[in-house]
Scaffold this motif. Structure first.
Motif, short mmCIF file in Angstrom:
data_model
loop_
_atom_site.label_atom_id
_atom_site.label_comp_id
_atom_site.label_asym_id
_atom_site.label_seq_id
_atom_site.Cartn_x
_atom_site.Cartn_y
_atom_site.Cartn_z
N LEU A 221 -63.38 -5.58 -25.43
CA LEU A 221 -63.24 -6.85 -26.14
C LEU A 221 -62.49 -7.89 -25.32
CD1 LEU A 221 -62.26 -5.34 -29.62
CD2 LEU A 221 -64.55 -5.98 -28.81
N GLY A 222 -62.49 -7.75 -24.00
CA GLY A 222 -61.75 -8.69 -23.16
C GLY A 222 -62.20 -10.13 -23.34
N LEU A 223 -63.51 -10.34 -23.56
CA LEU A 223 -64.01 -11.70 -23.77
C LEU A 223 -63.35 -12.34 -24.98
CD1 LEU A 223 -66.10 -14.03 -23.46
CD2 LEU A 223 -67.67 -12.64 -24.82
N LEU A 224 -63.30 -11.61 -26.10
CA LEU A 224 -62.70 -12.16 -27.32
C LEU A 224 -61.18 -12.26 -27.19
CD1 LEU A 224 -64.81 -10.26 -30.01
CD2 LEU A 224 -65.19 -12.52 -29.03
N ALA A 225 -60.58 -11.28 -26.51
CA ALA A 225 -59.13 -11.33 -26.31
C ALA A 225 -58.74 -12.56 -25.50
CB ALA A 225 -58.66 -10.06 -25.60
N GLY A 226 -59.51 -12.88 -24.48
CA GLY A 226 -59.23 -14.06 -23.69
C GLY A 226 -59.42 -15.34 -24.49
N ALA A 227 -60.43 -15.34 -25.38
CA ALA A 227 -60.67 -16.53 -26.21
C ALA A 227 -59.51 -16.79 -27.16
CB ALA A 227 -61.97 -16.36 -27.00
N VAL A 228 -58.84 -15.73 -27.62
CA VAL A 228 -57.65 -15.91 -28.46
C VAL A 228 -56.59 -16.69 -27.69
CG1 VAL A 228 -55.75 -14.70 -29.61
CG2 VAL A 228 -58.08 -13.84 -29.83
N GLY A 229 -56.38 -16.33 -26.42
CA GLY A 229 -55.39 -17.03 -25.61
C GLY A 229 -55.75 -18.48 -25.36
N ASP A 230 -57.04 -18.78 -25.24
CA ASP A 230 -57.46 -20.17 -25.00
C ASP A 230 -57.17 -21.06 -26.20
OD1 ASP A 230 -58.39 -19.85 -22.41
OD2 ASP A 230 -60.41 -19.28 -23.05
N ARG A 231 -57.06 -20.48 -27.40
CA ARG A 231 -56.86 -21.27 -28.61
C ARG A 231 -55.44 -21.17 -29.16
NH1 ARG A 231 -61.80 -22.17 -31.44
NH2 ARG A 231 -60.70 -22.00 -33.42
N THR A 232 -54.54 -20.49 -28.43
CA THR A 232 -53.22 -20.17 -28.99
C THR A 232 -52.12 -20.57 -28.03
OG1 THR A 232 -54.28 -18.22 -29.99
CG2 THR A 232 -51.88 -18.29 -30.04
N GLU A 233 -50.95 -20.86 -28.58
CA GLU A 233 -49.75 -21.07 -27.76
C GLU A 233 -49.37 -19.71 -27.17
OE1 GLU A 233 -46.37 -21.19 -26.02
OE2 GLU A 233 -45.97 -20.48 -28.06
N LEU A 234 -49.32 -19.62 -25.86
CA LEU A 234 -49.28 -18.31 -25.19
C LEU A 234 -47.95 -17.60 -25.33
CD1 LEU A 234 -51.27 -19.14 -21.94
CD2 LEU A 234 -52.04 -17.83 -23.92
N ARG A 235 -46.85 -18.32 -25.35
CA ARG A 235 -45.55 -17.65 -25.47
C ARG A 235 -45.48 -16.87 -26.78
NH1 ARG A 235 -40.03 -20.99 -26.16
NH2 ARG A 235 -41.16 -21.51 -28.07
N ARG A 236 -45.81 -17.51 -27.89
CA ARG A 236 -45.77 -16.82 -29.18
C ARG A 236 -46.78 -15.67 -29.23
NH1 ARG A 236 -45.46 -22.13 -31.49
NH2 ARG A 236 -47.67 -21.99 -32.06
N LEU A 237 -47.94 -15.87 -28.61
CA LEU A 237 -48.96 -14.82 -28.61
C LEU A 237 -48.46 -13.57 -27.89
CD1 LEU A 237 -51.86 -13.89 -29.22
CD2 LEU A 237 -52.56 -14.93 -27.05
N MET A 238 -47.89 -13.74 -26.70
CA MET A 238 -47.41 -12.57 -25.94
C MET A 238 -46.23 -11.90 -26.63
SD MET A 238 -47.86 -13.55 -21.91
CE MET A 238 -46.86 -15.03 -21.99
N ILE A 239 -45.35 -12.69 -27.26
CA ILE A 239 -44.23 -12.10 -28.01
C ILE A 239 -44.77 -11.26 -29.16
CG2 ILE A 239 -42.32 -12.65 -29.56
CD1 ILE A 239 -41.71 -15.06 -27.77
N ALA A 240 -45.76 -11.80 -29.89
CA ALA A 240 -46.34 -11.05 -31.01
C ALA A 240 -46.98 -9.75 -30.53
CB ALA A 240 -47.37 -11.92 -31.73
#
Length: 417
Positions: free
Chosen positions: A81-100
């Motif tokens: 699911l790397g394609l979809l996982a990467g798309a999440v990062g493109d639409r999200t603030e990355l600091r909060r995403l990686m912390i979560a």
């Protein structure tokens, strides 16, 4: 009396270099990049300690190689699911995403340590943790492309890859020690703690908001497909992707052959095998650290990337024809140097050439593709060892690397803008 006039001892080139050094220190402080690299090191070390300990534990309770294989399948499946996982990062603030993602992984591994679940429940929990890790991996590469200035991305990638490599090696050793000397769950507790520490370090980073899209967003899946189209339309991105995924496949072909070459052809022991693997890691680490200071790696990234592919092929070929372990280890260091050149410059090229609004998708595809190519290459290599022998398997791997180098070399005469 007129005051004496003094000539400025600095030439224009010296002043320009001074301004570059000043900007370098500014970006380092502004992005708080050392905290980011340290967080990745700590989470990688903890994760490898946990996976190593879990592997030992699963074999101990099941006495089945198939059960151990299923554990690795639970880790591999989310990578699809790397394609979809990467798309999440493109639409999200990355600091909060990686912390979560770090907190989800920490909670899951702490739960495993406390509950000590049965085998099937363990597989489900590992799968959940790997889903979070699959989202975090392209996000970490996208973070560099989003917050680090272009002229410093090679240095940033070098430090990140060095941190991950050291964490991988150290965590694996720690996990094996924990499983052998204590209860395996201590490694899981340590891993949960490492994710908490990593999340705390990430809170120090600046925010990394999504890059506005040139066209209105048509939804999550449409954005993912649009990012995937970059791989088809942009020749630079396509070339680097072919190189990185193809090399991952080729390098894993001779992985099953390594132990056979050492023990049967060279009449050595497991120590020789360990030294050869360590030589590859050492070569990659040297290049990753050199990227912190080398301007050539950044200024001529495509040329160095191409050279890295060729150097890897030469190193793997030399390993296959090595007459003694000492030559094998030296060839492994060469292969590792090539791997470091390809990895550092490949990531930098993708971050430079890919439209920022689609960088997460591209990084997700490349990282997941490399992971899956690694697994497929190991299967092909196992069959090749049985059919051709260890030495010829290394020759096949080197030939595949050179085939991957052909499209890369064609584009290495010009750097992308």
């Amino acid at each position: 009396m007129a005051e004496p006039q003094y000539e400025d001892p600095m030439t224009p080139a010296d002043r320009a270099a001074s301004r570059r050094d000043e900007r370098s220190s500014v970006w380092w402080r502004r992005t708080r990049y050392p905290a980011f690299a340290l967080s990745r090191f700590i989470s990688q070390a903890g994760d490898m300690a946990a996976i190593t300990a879990l592997t030992v534990h699963v074999y101990a309770i099941t006495d089945s190689g198939f059960a151990v294989g299923a554990l690795f399948v639970a880790r591999v499946l989310p990578r699809i699911l790397g394609l979809l996982a990467g798309a999440v990062g493109d639409r999200t603030e990355l600091r909060r995403l990686m912390i979560a993602c770090d907190l989800v992984c920490g909670i899951v591994f702490l739960g495993i340590a406390v509950v000590d679940p049965g085998y099937l429940a363990l597989l489900v929990l590992v799968f959940v943790a790997e889903c979070a890790a699959t989202v975090a991996l392209p996000a970490s590469r996208t973070m560099i492309g989003r917050v680090v200035p272009d002229e410093h991305r090679t240095a940033a990638n070098g430090l990140l890859l060095a941190a991950v490599a050291v964490g991988f090696a150290g965590g694996s050793a720690l996990g094996g020690l924990a499983a052998a000397a204590w209860d395996y769950r201590w490694a899981l507790v340590a891993n949960a703690g490492s994710f908490v520490i990593s999340a705390l370090l990430l809170t120090r980073l600046p925010t990394a908001t999504p890059v506005p899209r040139t066209t209105p967003s048509a939804g999550f899946l449409a954005d993912a497909v649009a990012g995937l189209s970059v791989l088809r339309a942009d020749r630079w991105v396509t070339t680097v992707t072919i190189g990185m995924v193809g090399i991952a496949f080729a390098a894993s072909i001779d992985r099953p052959a390594m132990i056979v070459l050492v023990e049967e052809d060279l009449r050595s022991s497991g120590l020789g095998y360990g030294l050869a693997l360590g030589g590859i890691a050492l070569g990659a680490l040297v290049v990753s650290l050199a990227a912190l200071r080398s301007k050539m790696l950044n200024g001529r990234s495509m040329a160095v990337f191409s050279l890295g592919v060729v150097v890897q092929a030469a190193g793997h070929l030399a390993m296959g024809v090595s007459p003694v372990v000492a030559v094998l280890v030296a060839a492994a260091v060469v292969a590792g140097i090539g791997n470091g050149m390809e990895s550092v410059c490949g990531n930098s090229l993708l971050q430079r050439s890919t439209p920022q609004e689609s960088l997460g998708v591209v990084m997700g595809v490349v990282l997941s593709g490399s992971f899956l190519a690694n697994a497929l290459g190991s299967v092909v290599g196992g069959a090749a060892v049985g059919l051709l022998g260890a030495q010829w398997t290394f020759v096949v791997a080197a030939a595949v690397m050179m085939a991957c180098a052909v499209p890369v070399l064609r584009r290495s005469r010009r750097e992308p803008g």
